[in-house]
Design a protein around this motif. Structure first.
Motif, PDB file in Angstrom:
ATOM      1  N   TYR B  60       0.816  -1.204   0.000  1.00  0.00           N
ATOM      2  CA  TYR B  60       0.000   0.000   0.000  1.00  0.00           C
ATOM      3  C   TYR B  60       0.852   1.256   0.000  1.00  0.00           C
ATOM      4  O   TYR B  60       1.943   1.281   0.575  1.00  0.00           O
ATOM      5  CB  TYR B  60      -0.896   0.024   1.250  1.00  0.00           C
ATOM      6  N   ALA B  61       0.330   2.309  -0.607  1.00  0.00           N
ATOM      7  CA  ALA B  61       0.951   3.614  -0.504  1.00  0.00           C
ATOM      8  C   ALA B  61       0.742   4.141   0.912  1.00  0.00           C
ATOM      9  O   ALA B  61      -0.273   3.849   1.549  1.00  0.00           O
ATOM     10  CB  ALA B  61       0.341   4.574  -1.518  1.00  0.00           C
ATOM     11  N   ASP B  62       1.685   4.927   1.393  1.00  0.00           N
ATOM     12  CA  ASP B  62       1.574   5.481   2.740  1.00  0.00           C
ATOM     13  C   ASP B  62       0.291   6.304   2.901  1.00  0.00           C
ATOM     14  O   ASP B  62      -0.292   6.357   3.976  1.00  0.00           O
ATOM     15  CB  ASP B  62       2.785   6.359   3.056  1.00  0.00           C
ATOM     16  N   SER B  63      -0.140   6.950   1.826  1.00  0.00           N
ATOM     17  CA  SER B  63      -1.296   7.848   1.884  1.00  0.00           C
ATOM     18  C   SER B  63      -2.608   7.120   2.182  1.00  0.00           C
ATOM     19  O   SER B  63      -3.590   7.756   2.579  1.00  0.00           O
ATOM     20  CB  SER B  63      -1.424   8.616   0.575  1.00  0.00           C
ATOM     21  N   VAL B  64      -2.641   5.809   1.979  1.00  0.00           N
ATOM     22  CA  VAL B  64      -3.876   5.061   2.196  1.00  0.00           C
ATOM     23  C   VAL B  64      -3.718   3.914   3.183  1.00  0.00           C
ATOM     24  O   VAL B  64      -4.708   3.262   3.548  1.00  0.00           O
ATOM     25  CB  VAL B  64      -4.439   4.501   0.870  1.00  0.00           C
ATOM     26  N   LYS B  65      -2.497   3.671   3.623  1.00  0.00           N
ATOM     27  CA  LYS B  65      -2.232   2.525   4.490  1.00  0.00           C
ATOM     28  C   LYS B  65      -3.094   2.596   5.753  1.00  0.00           C
ATOM     29  O   LYS B  65      -3.203   3.637   6.386  1.00  0.00           O
ATOM     30  CB  LYS B  65      -0.750   2.483   4.854  1.00  0.00           C
ATOM     31  N   GLY B  66      -3.718   1.484   6.080  1.00  0.00           N
ATOM     32  CA  GLY B  66      -4.582   1.432   7.241  1.00  0.00           C
ATOM     33  C   GLY B  66      -6.022   1.805   6.953  1.00  0.00           C
ATOM     34  O   GLY B  66      -6.902   1.594   7.800  1.00  0.00           O
ATOM     35  N   ARG B  67      -6.281   2.365   5.790  1.00  0.00           N
ATOM     36  CA  ARG B  67      -7.644   2.770   5.431  1.00  0.00           C
ATOM     37  C   ARG B  67      -8.212   1.966   4.263  1.00  0.00           C
ATOM     38  O   ARG B  67      -9.434   1.948   4.053  1.00  0.00           O
ATOM     39  CB  ARG B  67      -7.681   4.253   5.079  1.00  0.00           C
ATOM     40  N   VAL B  68      -7.335   1.347   3.480  1.00  0.00           N
ATOM     41  CA  VAL B  68      -7.809   0.570   2.346  1.00  0.00           C
ATOM     42  C   VAL B  68      -7.272  -0.859   2.401  1.00  0.00           C
ATOM     43  O   VAL B  68      -6.219  -1.111   2.994  1.00  0.00           O
ATOM     44  CB  VAL B  68      -7.426   1.224   0.999  1.00  0.00           C
ATOM     45  N   THR B  69      -8.018  -1.763   1.799  1.00  0.00           N
ATOM     46  CA  THR B  69      -7.618  -3.165   1.716  1.00  0.00           C
ATOM     47  C   THR B  69      -7.831  -3.661   0.293  1.00  0.00           C
ATOM     48  O   THR B  69      -8.940  -3.543  -0.243  1.00  0.00           O
ATOM     49  CB  THR B  69      -8.438  -4.044   2.676  1.00  0.00           C
ATOM     50  N   ILE B  70      -6.763  -4.190  -0.293  1.00  0.00           N
ATOM     51  CA  ILE B  70      -6.856  -4.762  -1.630  1.00  0.00           C
ATOM     52  C   ILE B  70      -7.031  -6.272  -1.500  1.00  0.00           C
ATOM     53  O   ILE B  70      -6.463  -6.907  -0.603  1.00  0.00           O
ATOM     54  CB  ILE B  70      -5.608  -4.424  -2.477  1.00  0.00           C
ATOM     55  N   SER B  71      -7.823  -6.851  -2.378  1.00  0.00           N
ATOM     56  CA  SER B  71      -8.018  -8.298  -2.379  1.00  0.00           C
ATOM     57  C   SER B  71      -8.408  -8.732  -3.788  1.00  0.00           C
ATOM     58  O   SER B  71      -8.721  -7.902  -4.643  1.00  0.00           O
ATOM     59  CB  SER B  71      -9.094  -8.709  -1.368  1.00  0.00           C
ATOM     60  N   ARG B  72      -8.389 -10.031  -3.993  1.00  0.00           N
ATOM     61  CA  ARG B  72      -8.768 -10.565  -5.294  1.00  0.00           C
ATOM     62  C   ARG B  72      -9.437 -11.922  -5.132  1.00  0.00           C
ATOM     63  O   ARG B  72      -9.162 -12.641  -4.185  1.00  0.00           O
ATOM     64  CB  ARG B  72      -7.542 -10.683  -6.212  1.00  0.00           C
ATOM     65  N   ASP B  73     -10.309 -12.245  -6.079  1.00  0.00           N
ATOM     66  CA  ASP B  73     -10.953 -13.546  -6.119  1.00  0.00           C
ATOM     67  C   ASP B  73     -10.602 -14.147  -7.479  1.00  0.00           C
ATOM     68  O   ASP B  73     -11.203 -13.781  -8.501  1.00  0.00           O
ATOM     69  CB  ASP B  73     -12.468 -13.403  -5.957  1.00  0.00           C
ATOM     70  N   ASN B  74      -9.625 -15.027  -7.504  1.00  0.00           N
ATOM     71  CA  ASN B  74      -9.159 -15.578  -8.774  1.00  0.00           C
ATOM     72  C   ASN B  74     -10.199 -16.489  -9.425  1.00  0.00           C
ATOM     73  O   ASN B  74     -10.161 -16.695 -10.634  1.00  0.00           O
ATOM     74  CB  ASN B  74      -7.838 -16.314  -8.579  1.00  0.00           C
ATOM     75  N   SER B  75     -11.121 -17.016  -8.641  1.00  0.00           N
ATOM     76  CA  SER B  75     -12.182 -17.850  -9.214  1.00  0.00           C
ATOM     77  C   SER B  75     -13.196 -17.005  -9.985  1.00  0.00           C
ATOM     78  O   SER B  75     -13.898 -17.509 -10.864  1.00  0.00           O
ATOM     79  CB  SER B  75     -12.900 -18.648  -8.129  1.00  0.00           C
ATOM     80  N   ASN B  77     -12.157 -13.897 -11.318  1.00  0.00           N
ATOM     81  CA  ASN B  77     -11.359 -12.943 -12.117  1.00  0.00           C
ATOM     82  C   ASN B  77     -11.673 -11.500 -11.732  1.00  0.00           C
ATOM     83  O   ASN B  77     -11.852 -10.634 -12.603  1.00  0.00           O
ATOM     84  CB  ASN B  77     -11.610 -13.154 -13.614  1.00  0.00           C
ATOM     85  N   THR B  78     -11.725 -11.256 -10.451  1.00  0.00           N
ATOM     86  CA  THR B  78     -12.129  -9.941  -9.960  1.00  0.00           C
ATOM     87  C   THR B  78     -11.169  -9.423  -8.905  1.00  0.00           C
ATOM     88  O   THR B  78     -10.740 -10.156  -8.012  1.00  0.00           O
ATOM     89  CB  THR B  78     -13.563  -9.987  -9.401  1.00  0.00           C
ATOM     90  N   LEU B  79     -10.855  -8.134  -9.018  1.00  0.00           N
ATOM     91  CA  LEU B  79     -10.012  -7.406  -8.068  1.00  0.00           C
ATOM     92  C   LEU B  79     -10.893  -6.459  -7.278  1.00  0.00           C
ATOM     93  O   LEU B  79     -11.852  -5.890  -7.827  1.00  0.00           O
ATOM     94  CB  LEU B  79      -8.947  -6.627  -8.840  1.00  0.00           C
ATOM     95  N   TYR B  80     -10.556  -6.263  -6.004  1.00  0.00           N
ATOM     96  CA  TYR B  80     -11.345  -5.387  -5.146  1.00  0.00           C
ATOM     97  C   TYR B  80     -10.459  -4.355  -4.447  1.00  0.00           C
ATOM     98  O   TYR B  80      -9.265  -4.564  -4.248  1.00  0.00           O
ATOM     99  CB  TYR B  80     -12.074  -6.202  -4.070  1.00  0.00           C
ATOM    100  N   LEU B  81     -11.104  -3.246  -4.055  1.00  0.00           N
ATOM    101  CA  LEU B  81     -10.457  -2.278  -3.175  1.00  0.00           C
ATOM    102  C   LEU B  81     -11.503  -1.794  -2.194  1.00  0.00           C
ATOM    103  O   LEU B  81     -12.449  -1.103  -2.569  1.00  0.00           O
ATOM    104  CB  LEU B  81      -9.868  -1.101  -3.954  1.00  0.00           C
ATOM    105  N   GLN B  82     -11.335  -2.165  -0.933  1.00  0.00           N
ATOM    106  CA  GLN B  82     -12.214  -1.692   0.138  1.00  0.00           C
ATOM    107  C   GLN B  82     -11.613  -0.421   0.714  1.00  0.00           C
ATOM    108  O   GLN B  82     -10.473  -0.440   1.181  1.00  0.00           O
ATOM    109  CB  GLN B  82     -12.356  -2.750   1.226  1.00  0.00           C
TER     110      GLN B  82
END
Lengths: 110, 121
Positions: B60-75, B77-82
């Protein structure tokens, strides 16, 4: 994670060559051969022009070339054409396992 | 043909949350690390976050660390950003971007068109 330093603007006439610099540190540009360059036209997604300092993706004109010396990478465009007018960004892998972009350079073809 | 299509953007008040999605097609999704990159109106590109092809490594970039979470579901084929605790300075077009490598973020080769996130009261 400071942004890489690029000139805000450069310009050139059709047929001329221009060079855009991208200055970082030994923790990013100087430490790894993972510098990329992107072209972005207004309202469009960026397009990869150079990867891993010197490599051109298939389909990118050989008028575009990349190089690196120390902590500074450079993009050279030869034989400038009107369609080259766009914003250009560099990026580099960093020691923190992150990616950092340059601030961007607006290229004007006179 | 590589296609990346983002969704989930919109207007939210400061302190609010959003979940962005990116549907990928045209390549073997699990073979590539993926990234989120944002561009504030009239400003330059800012890398936000990256995830390895397996999903096991994130950054994560310092500017968003602790506030955003990246994840993916390979089954899927989708990427997420919470994104949580959103601030006015998070206002930007958020784009999904494929990395050239599988295990870590080293350089982007394809970008989506992006989804606009506006944080305002």
């Amino acid at each position: 994670q400071s942004a890489l330093t690029q000139p805000a603007s450069v310009s050139g006439s059709p047929g001329q060559s221009i060079t855009i610099s991208c200055t970082g540190t030994s923790s990013d540009v100087g430490g790894y051969n993972y510098v990329s360059w992107y072209q972005q036209h207004p309202g469009k997604a960026p397009k990869l022009m150079i990867y891993d300092v010197t490599n051109r993706p298939s389909g990118v004109s050989n008028r575009f070339s990349g190089s690196k010396s120390g902590n500074t990478a450079s993009l050279t465009i030869s034989g400038l054409q009107a369609e080259d007018e766009a914003d250009y960004y560099c990026s580099s892998y960093t020691i923190s396992n992150t990616l950092v972009f340059g601030g961007g350079t607006k290229l004007t073809v006179l | 043909e590589v296609q990346l299509v983002e969704s989930g953007g919109g207007s939210v008040q400061p302190g609010g949350s959003l979940r962005l999605s990116c549907a990928a097609s045209g390549f073997t999704f699990s073979n590539y690390a993926m990234n989120w990159v944002r561009q504030a109106p009239g400003k330059g590109l800012e890398w936000v976050s990256g995830v390895s092809g397996s999903g096991g490594s994130t950054s994560y970039a310092d500017s968003v660390k602790g506030r955003v979470t990246i994840s993916r579901d390979n089954s899927k084929n989708t990427l997420y950003l919470q994104m949580n605790s959103l601030r006015a300075e998070d206002t930007a077009v958020y784009s999904c971007a494929r990395d050239r490598y599988k295990t870590t973020t080293k350089g982007i080769d394809y970008w989506g068109q992006g989804t606009l996130v506006t944080v305002s009261s």
